[in-house]
Write a protein that holds these residues in place. Structure first.
Motif, PDB file in Angstrom:
ATOM      1  N   TRP A  48       4.510  -4.390   7.863  1.00  0.00           N
ATOM      2  CA  TRP A  48       3.360  -3.878   7.120  1.00  0.00           C
ATOM      3  C   TRP A  48       3.756  -2.647   6.308  1.00  0.00           C
ATOM      4  O   TRP A  48       3.451  -2.546   5.125  1.00  0.00           O
ATOM      5  N   TRP A  49       4.468  -1.708   6.943  1.00  0.00           N
ATOM      6  CA  TRP A  49       4.830  -0.432   6.329  1.00  0.00           C
ATOM      7  C   TRP A  49       5.818  -0.622   5.177  1.00  0.00           C
ATOM      8  O   TRP A  49       5.605  -0.107   4.080  1.00  0.00           O
ATOM      9  N   ILE A  50       6.897  -1.365   5.443  1.00  0.00           N
ATOM     10  CA  ILE A  50       8.006  -1.469   4.490  1.00  0.00           C
ATOM     11  C   ILE A  50       7.783  -2.563   3.447  1.00  0.00           C
ATOM     12  O   ILE A  50       7.892  -2.319   2.246  1.00  0.00           O
ATOM     13  N   MET A  51       7.491  -3.758   3.910  1.00  0.00           N
ATOM     14  CA  MET A  51       7.424  -4.903   3.002  1.00  0.00           C
ATOM     15  C   MET A  51       6.059  -5.064   2.341  1.00  0.00           C
ATOM     16  O   MET A  51       5.981  -5.276   1.138  1.00  0.00           O
ATOM     17  N   ASP A  52       5.004  -4.974   3.134  1.00  0.00           N
ATOM     18  CA  ASP A  52       3.664  -5.217   2.590  1.00  0.00           C
ATOM     19  C   ASP A  52       3.157  -4.046   1.754  1.00  0.00           C
ATOM     20  O   ASP A  52       2.669  -4.238   0.646  1.00  0.00           O
ATOM     21  N   MET A  53       3.262  -2.835   2.290  1.00  0.00           N
ATOM     22  CA  MET A  53       2.702  -1.666   1.615  1.00  0.00           C
ATOM     23  C   MET A  53       3.728  -0.934   0.740  1.00  0.00           C
ATOM     24  O   MET A  53       3.359  -0.071  -0.039  1.00  0.00           O
ATOM     25  N   LYS A  54       5.016  -1.237   0.906  1.00  0.00           N
ATOM     26  CA  LYS A  54       6.093  -0.612   0.114  1.00  0.00           C
ATOM     27  C   LYS A  54       6.095   0.916   0.252  1.00  0.00           C
ATOM     28  O   LYS A  54       6.268   1.650  -0.714  1.00  0.00           O
ATOM     29  N   LEU A  55       5.881   1.380   1.488  1.00  0.00           N
ATOM     30  CA  LEU A  55       5.817   2.817   1.750  1.00  0.00           C
ATOM     31  C   LEU A  55       7.210   3.395   1.949  1.00  0.00           C
ATOM     32  O   LEU A  55       8.137   2.694   2.354  1.00  0.00           O
ATOM     33  N   ASP A  56       7.350   4.682   1.665  1.00  0.00           N
ATOM     34  CA  ASP A  56       8.592   5.403   1.938  1.00  0.00           C
ATOM     35  C   ASP A  56       8.716   5.625   3.440  1.00  0.00           C
ATOM     36  O   ASP A  56       7.757   5.424   4.196  1.00  0.00           O
ATOM     37  N   HIS A  57       9.896   6.098   3.861  1.00  0.00           N
ATOM     38  CA  HIS A  57      10.115   6.332   5.293  1.00  0.00           C
ATOM     39  C   HIS A  57       9.072   7.306   5.852  1.00  0.00           C
ATOM     40  O   HIS A  57       8.492   7.050   6.899  1.00  0.00           O
ATOM     41  N   PHE A  58       8.831   8.415   5.153  1.00  0.00           N
ATOM     42  CA  PHE A  58       7.798   9.361   5.556  1.00  0.00           C
ATOM     43  C   PHE A  58       6.659   9.306   4.549  1.00  0.00           C
ATOM     44  O   PHE A  58       6.887   9.324   3.350  1.00  0.00           O
ATOM     45  N   GLU A  59       5.439   9.234   5.061  1.00  0.00           N
ATOM     46  CA  GLU A  59       4.225   9.222   4.236  1.00  0.00           C
ATOM     47  C   GLU A  59       3.220  10.192   4.843  1.00  0.00           C
ATOM     48  O   GLU A  59       3.290  10.514   6.025  1.00  0.00           O
ATOM     49  N   LYS A  60       2.292  10.630   4.032  1.00  0.00           N
ATOM     50  CA  LYS A  60       1.242  11.535   4.503  1.00  0.00           C
ATOM     51  C   LYS A  60       0.346  10.801   5.500  1.00  0.00           C
ATOM     52  O   LYS A  60      -0.051   9.651   5.286  1.00  0.00           O
ATOM     53  N   ALA A  61       0.015  11.479   6.583  1.00  0.00           N
ATOM     54  CA  ALA A  61      -0.841  10.889   7.610  1.00  0.00           C
ATOM     55  C   ALA A  61      -2.198  10.498   7.034  1.00  0.00           C
ATOM     56  O   ALA A  61      -2.769   9.471   7.412  1.00  0.00           O
ATOM     57  N   GLU A  62      -2.721  11.307   6.113  1.00  0.00           N
ATOM     58  CA  GLU A  62      -4.012  11.007   5.475  1.00  0.00           C
ATOM     59  C   GLU A  62      -3.952   9.655   4.757  1.00  0.00           C
ATOM     60  O   GLU A  62      -4.878   8.858   4.824  1.00  0.00           O
ATOM     61  N   LYS A  63      -2.849   9.408   4.060  1.00  0.00           N
ATOM     62  CA  LYS A  63      -2.674   8.151   3.320  1.00  0.00           C
ATOM     63  C   LYS A  63      -2.614   6.967   4.276  1.00  0.00           C
ATOM     64  O   LYS A  63      -3.276   5.941   4.051  1.00  0.00           O
ATOM     65  N   ILE A  64      -1.843   7.100   5.347  1.00  0.00           N
ATOM     66  CA  ILE A  64      -1.711   6.015   6.313  1.00  0.00           C
ATOM     67  C   ILE A  64      -3.060   5.712   6.960  1.00  0.00           C
ATOM     68  O   ILE A  64      -3.463   4.558   7.082  1.00  0.00           O
ATOM     69  N   LYS A  65      -3.764   6.753   7.348  1.00  0.00           N
ATOM     70  CA  LYS A  65      -5.086   6.578   7.962  1.00  0.00           C
ATOM     71  C   LYS A  65      -6.017   5.846   7.009  1.00  0.00           C
ATOM     72  O   LYS A  65      -6.706   4.898   7.411  1.00  0.00           O
ATOM     73  N   SER A  66      -6.026   6.231   5.746  1.00  0.00           N
ATOM     74  CA  SER A  66      -6.891   5.567   4.747  1.00  0.00           C
ATOM     75  C   SER A  66      -6.523   4.097   4.561  1.00  0.00           C
ATOM     76  O   SER A  66      -7.412   3.241   4.481  1.00  0.00           O
ATOM     77  N   LEU A  67      -5.229   3.801   4.534  1.00  0.00           N
ATOM     78  CA  LEU A  67      -4.795   2.412   4.376  1.00  0.00           C
ATOM     79  C   LEU A  67      -5.231   1.546   5.556  1.00  0.00           C
ATOM     80  O   LEU A  67      -5.687   0.420   5.378  1.00  0.00           O
ATOM     81  N   VAL A  68      -5.092   2.092   6.751  1.00  0.00           N
ATOM     82  CA  VAL A  68      -5.462   1.344   7.952  1.00  0.00           C
ATOM     83  C   VAL A  68      -6.978   1.160   8.017  1.00  0.00           C
ATOM     84  O   VAL A  68      -7.463   0.088   8.356  1.00  0.00           O
ATOM     85  N   LEU A  69      -7.733   2.186   7.674  1.00  0.00           N
ATOM     86  CA  LEU A  69      -9.196   2.068   7.686  1.00  0.00           C
ATOM     87  C   LEU A  69      -9.686   1.038   6.663  1.00  0.00           C
ATOM     88  O   LEU A  69     -10.722   0.398   6.880  1.00  0.00           O
ATOM     89  N   ALA A  70      -8.943   0.852   5.588  1.00  0.00           N
ATOM     90  CA  ALA A  70      -9.333  -0.108   4.548  1.00  0.00           C
ATOM     91  C   ALA A  70      -9.010  -1.555   4.920  1.00  0.00           C
ATOM     92  O   ALA A  70      -9.463  -2.472   4.242  1.00  0.00           O
ATOM     93  N   MET A  71      -8.244  -1.755   5.967  1.00  0.00           N
ATOM     94  CA  MET A  71      -7.847  -3.117   6.383  1.00  0.00           C
ATOM     95  C   MET A  71      -8.995  -3.872   7.001  1.00  0.00           C
ATOM     96  O   MET A  71      -9.805  -3.377   7.664  1.00  0.00           O
TER      97      MET A  71
END
Length: 71
Positions: A48-71
């Motif tokens: 989910w982190w690497i392939m689906d969302m194309k996120l960097d190794h470190f991301e802001k916690a606020e961003k991750i929380k928002s992405l998960v809440l939108a799922m």
């Protein structure tokens, strides 16, 4: 992603934000113990982190929380 994992990610993000401020970053390893006791779950989150969302190794916690809440 499993519902329990979503809840754990949100809780972890909230705890990191509360402890370190809204600019805190984290990697997907922050949601797991230093023990690989559930490799299928770890690989699912990594996918989910690497392939689906194309996120960097470190991301802001606020961003991750928002992405998960939108799922």
């Amino acid at each position: 992603m499993r519902a329990g994992m979503k809840e754990k990610i949100i809780r972890t993000c909230e705890a990191k934000i509360a402890a370190n401020g809204s600019n805190v970053g984290l990697s997907f390893y922050a949601f797991f113990a230093n023990k690989n006791d559930d490799p299928e779950l770890l690989m699912g989150v990594a996918q989910w982190w690497i392939m689906d969302m194309k996120l960097d190794h470190f991301e802001k916690a606020e961003k991750i929380k928002s992405l998960v809440l939108a799922m």
